[in-house]
Design a protein around this motif. Structure first.
Motif, PDB file in Angstrom:
ATOM      1  N   HIS A   1      25.707 -23.832  52.140  1.00 15.56           N
ATOM      2  CA  HIS A   1      24.399 -24.178  52.666  1.00 15.56           C
ATOM      3  C   HIS A   1      24.592 -24.694  54.489  1.00 15.56           C
ATOM      4  O   HIS A   1      23.524 -25.007  54.979  1.00 15.56           O
ATOM      5  CB  HIS A   1      23.614 -25.476  52.148  1.00 15.56           C
ATOM      6  N   ARG A   2      26.025 -25.181  54.827  1.00 23.47           N
ATOM      7  CA  ARG A   2      26.259 -25.486  55.894  1.00 23.47           C
ATOM      8  C   ARG A   2      27.672 -24.831  56.564  1.00 23.47           C
ATOM      9  O   ARG A   2      28.391 -24.736  55.708  1.00 23.47           O
ATOM     10  CB  ARG A   2      26.132 -26.947  55.933  1.00 23.47           C
TER      11      ARG A   2
ATOM     12  N   LEU B   1      34.809 -22.610  32.823  1.00 24.20           N
ATOM     13  CA  LEU B   1      34.116 -22.364  33.947  1.00 24.20           C
ATOM     14  C   LEU B   1      34.868 -23.614  34.871  1.00 24.20           C
ATOM     15  O   LEU B   1      34.920 -24.887  34.448  1.00 24.20           O
ATOM     16  CB  LEU B   1      32.892 -22.749  33.723  1.00 24.20           C
ATOM     17  N   ALA B   2      35.205 -23.215  36.106  1.00 26.81           N
ATOM     18  CA  ALA B   2      35.588 -24.316  36.997  1.00 26.81           C
ATOM     19  C   ALA B   2      34.440 -24.412  38.095  1.00 26.81           C
ATOM     20  O   ALA B   2      34.115 -23.448  38.784  1.00 26.81           O
ATOM     21  CB  ALA B   2      36.995 -24.092  37.682  1.00 26.81           C
ATOM     22  N   ASP B   3      34.057 -25.588  38.287  1.00 30.90           N
ATOM     23  CA  ASP B   3      32.733 -25.842  39.185  1.00 30.90           C
ATOM     24  C   ASP B   3      32.957 -26.901  40.038  1.00 30.90           C
ATOM     25  O   ASP B   3      33.807 -27.973  39.745  1.00 30.90           O
ATOM     26  CB  ASP B   3      31.416 -26.201  38.297  1.00 30.90           C
ATOM     27  N   ALA B   4      32.969 -26.422  41.461  1.00 30.58           N
ATOM     28  CA  ALA B   4      33.509 -27.476  42.388  1.00 30.58           C
ATOM     29  C   ALA B   4      32.337 -27.680  43.609  1.00 30.58           C
ATOM     30  O   ALA B   4      31.700 -26.582  44.042  1.00 30.58           O
ATOM     31  CB  ALA B   4      34.825 -26.816  43.139  1.00 30.58           C
ATOM     32  N   ARG B   5      32.186 -28.963  44.034  1.00 30.33           N
ATOM     33  CA  ARG B   5      31.599 -29.051  45.226  1.00 30.33           C
ATOM     34  C   ARG B   5      32.646 -29.025  46.476  1.00 30.33           C
ATOM     35  O   ARG B   5      33.605 -29.478  46.150  1.00 30.33           O
ATOM     36  CB  ARG B   5      31.142 -30.459  45.540  1.00 30.33           C
ATOM     37  N   LEU B   6      31.793 -28.534  47.734  1.00 29.77           N
ATOM     38  CA  LEU B   6      32.850 -28.069  48.703  1.00 29.77           C
ATOM     39  C   LEU B   6      32.479 -29.210  49.721  1.00 29.77           C
ATOM     40  O   LEU B   6      31.320 -29.245  49.836  1.00 29.77           O
ATOM     41  CB  LEU B   6      32.884 -26.546  49.058  1.00 29.77           C
ATOM     42  N   HIS B   7      33.667 -29.571  50.427  1.00 27.69           N
ATOM     43  CA  HIS B   7      33.353 -30.571  51.566  1.00 27.69           C
ATOM     44  C   HIS B   7      33.987 -30.474  52.837  1.00 27.69           C
ATOM     45  O   HIS B   7      35.022 -29.716  52.698  1.00 27.69           O
ATOM     46  CB  HIS B   7      33.375 -32.135  51.048  1.00 27.69           C
TER      47      HIS B   7
ATOM     48  N   GLY C   1      28.695 -27.036  50.251  1.00 26.82           N
ATOM     49  CA  GLY C   1      28.269 -26.010  49.400  1.00 26.82           C
ATOM     50  C   GLY C   1      29.021 -26.213  48.063  1.00 26.82           C
ATOM     51  O   GLY C   1      29.446 -27.533  47.795  1.00 26.82           O
ATOM     52  N   ARG C   2      29.117 -25.291  47.127  1.00 22.48           N
ATOM     53  CA  ARG C   2      29.741 -25.051  45.943  1.00 22.48           C
ATOM     54  C   ARG C   2      30.663 -23.987  45.776  1.00 22.48           C
ATOM     55  O   ARG C   2      30.285 -22.896  46.191  1.00 22.48           O
ATOM     56  CB  ARG C   2      28.725 -25.459  44.792  1.00 22.48           C
ATOM     57  N   SER C   3      31.601 -23.909  44.728  1.00 20.56           N
ATOM     58  CA  SER C   3      32.377 -22.789  44.417  1.00 20.56           C
ATOM     59  C   SER C   3      32.358 -22.727  42.748  1.00 20.56           C
ATOM     60  O   SER C   3      32.525 -23.967  42.418  1.00 20.56           O
ATOM     61  CB  SER C   3      33.556 -22.713  44.943  1.00 20.56           C
ATOM     62  N   VAL C   4      32.200 -21.511  42.285  1.00 17.87           N
ATOM     63  CA  VAL C   4      32.317 -21.601  40.749  1.00 17.87           C
ATOM     64  C   VAL C   4      33.170 -20.338  40.456  1.00 17.87           C
ATOM     65  O   VAL C   4      33.619 -19.397  41.044  1.00 17.87           O
ATOM     66  CB  VAL C   4      31.058 -21.108  40.143  1.00 17.87           C
ATOM     67  N   GLN C   5      34.219 -20.612  39.416  1.00 15.74           N
ATOM     68  CA  GLN C   5      35.063 -19.802  38.813  1.00 15.74           C
ATOM     69  C   GLN C   5      34.876 -19.550  37.257  1.00 15.74           C
ATOM     70  O   GLN C   5      34.816 -20.476  36.472  1.00 15.74           O
ATOM     71  CB  GLN C   5      36.741 -20.198  39.154  1.00 15.74           C
ATOM     72  N   SER C   6      34.765 -18.182  36.589  1.00 15.42           N
ATOM     73  CA  SER C   6      34.923 -17.806  35.317  1.00 15.42           C
ATOM     74  C   SER C   6      36.273 -17.760  34.912  1.00 15.42           C
ATOM     75  O   SER C   6      37.200 -16.944  35.760  1.00 15.42           O
ATOM     76  CB  SER C   6      34.069 -16.699  35.091  1.00 15.42           C
ATOM     77  N   LEU C   7      36.631 -18.386  33.804  1.00 18.20           N
ATOM     78  CA  LEU C   7      38.052 -18.654  33.381  1.00 18.20           C
ATOM     79  C   LEU C   7      38.238 -17.915  31.978  1.00 18.20           C
ATOM     80  O   LEU C   7      37.613 -17.921  31.083  1.00 18.20           O
ATOM     81  CB  LEU C   7      38.631 -19.956  33.414  1.00 18.20           C
TER      82      LEU C   7
END
Length: 262
Positions: free
Chosen positions: A215-216, A238-244, A251-257
């Motif tokens: 988003h930025r 599922l690996a779900d992450a906040r990005l800084h 924003g965010r990132s998501v991985q299917s495992l």
């Protein structure tokens, strides 16, 4: 193979040679998905005719098979072009072979008018206040030596959620400027490695995709991945992450495992 001082060496337009710094944790012949993800993101932004008034808001990668360390070709095409948004595809393939990684990016036009500021949310401890946390692998050179890592919470070999600041020690492409977007995309695929819920020595984790939403636009040298992994007994995770970055959330990132015993 000795590593040049970068993840990739440019051969010519659209052709690159991956160095040993791209080597991932699972196989000394294959890359960590972070460097090729950043290479495809760079290709989307730098393609001929790319609009300067747009930027990537979402990029999704399909990792079709392990990405080899060697010569690679990058191609791009526009799927849809509009006034406010466009969709661009990129493909990564070994020389003379089928693609091993695909990306589809949504680019959104940057609004010319100023919008109200929105609070970035809770601030993380900055990387300067966190000790370096190196990660050792059997091979001397690889992604693990090309990235500086500092855990604000958790650890590589500690099961459970983790928060890790990451900074590139080498550029994405030898002799070329590294951009903030490169730094985020290089780091984003590490979400599962930061927050694995089972012992890496006993289980294998393979992510078949990666989606990054921003988003930025990121700034600075550091990217932080604040990750959590969820896992079903059937072996799907599922690996779900906040990005800084150092200014706050981006924003965010998501991985299917796919997860299975070794």
């Amino acid at each position: 193979m000795g590593a040049a001082e970068g993840f990739f060496e440019r051969i010519d337009t659209g052709r690159f040679l991956a160095t040993a710094y791209t080597r991932g944790p699972w196989d000394e012949r294959s890359q960590h998905a972070g460097p090729p993800a950043a290479l495809l993101g760079r290709a989307v932004e730098e393609r001929d005719g790319a609009r300067a008034d747009m930027r990537i808001a979402r990029i999704t990668y399909e990792i079709l098979r392990p990405v080899p360390i060697g010569e690679l070709e990058v191609t791009t095409s526009v799927v849809r072009a509009g006034r406010g948004t466009e969709v661009v595809e990129a493909a990564l393939a070994p020389a003379g072979a089928a693609p091993v990684m695909l990306a589809r990016a949504l680019r959104i036009r940057v609004a010319p008018q100023a919008l109200p500021a929105v609070a970035p949310g809770p601030q993380l401890p900055p990387p300067g206040e966190v000790a370096e946390t190196p990660f050792e692998l059997p091979w001397e050179t690889g992604y693990h030596t090309a990235m500086e890592t500092r855990f604000a919470a958790g650890a590589f070999l500690e099961p459970g959620p983790g928060t890790c600041w990451m900074r590139m020690r080498v550029p994405l492409i030898v002799g070329e400027e590294t951009r903030p977007l490169d730094r985020v995309l290089v780091a984003a695929d590490s979400g599962n490695g930061i927050s694995a819920v089972l012992d890496f020595g006993r289980y294998v984790f393979v992510n078949g995709d990666l989606s990054v939403h921003l988003h930025r636009h990121p700034v600075g040298e550091w990217a932080c991945v604040e990750a959590r992994t969820s896992l079903d007994a059937a072996g799907i995770g599922l690996a779900d992450a906040r990005l800084h970055d150092e200014k706050g959330s981006i924003g965010r990132s998501v991985q299917s495992l796919f997860v299975a015993p070794r």
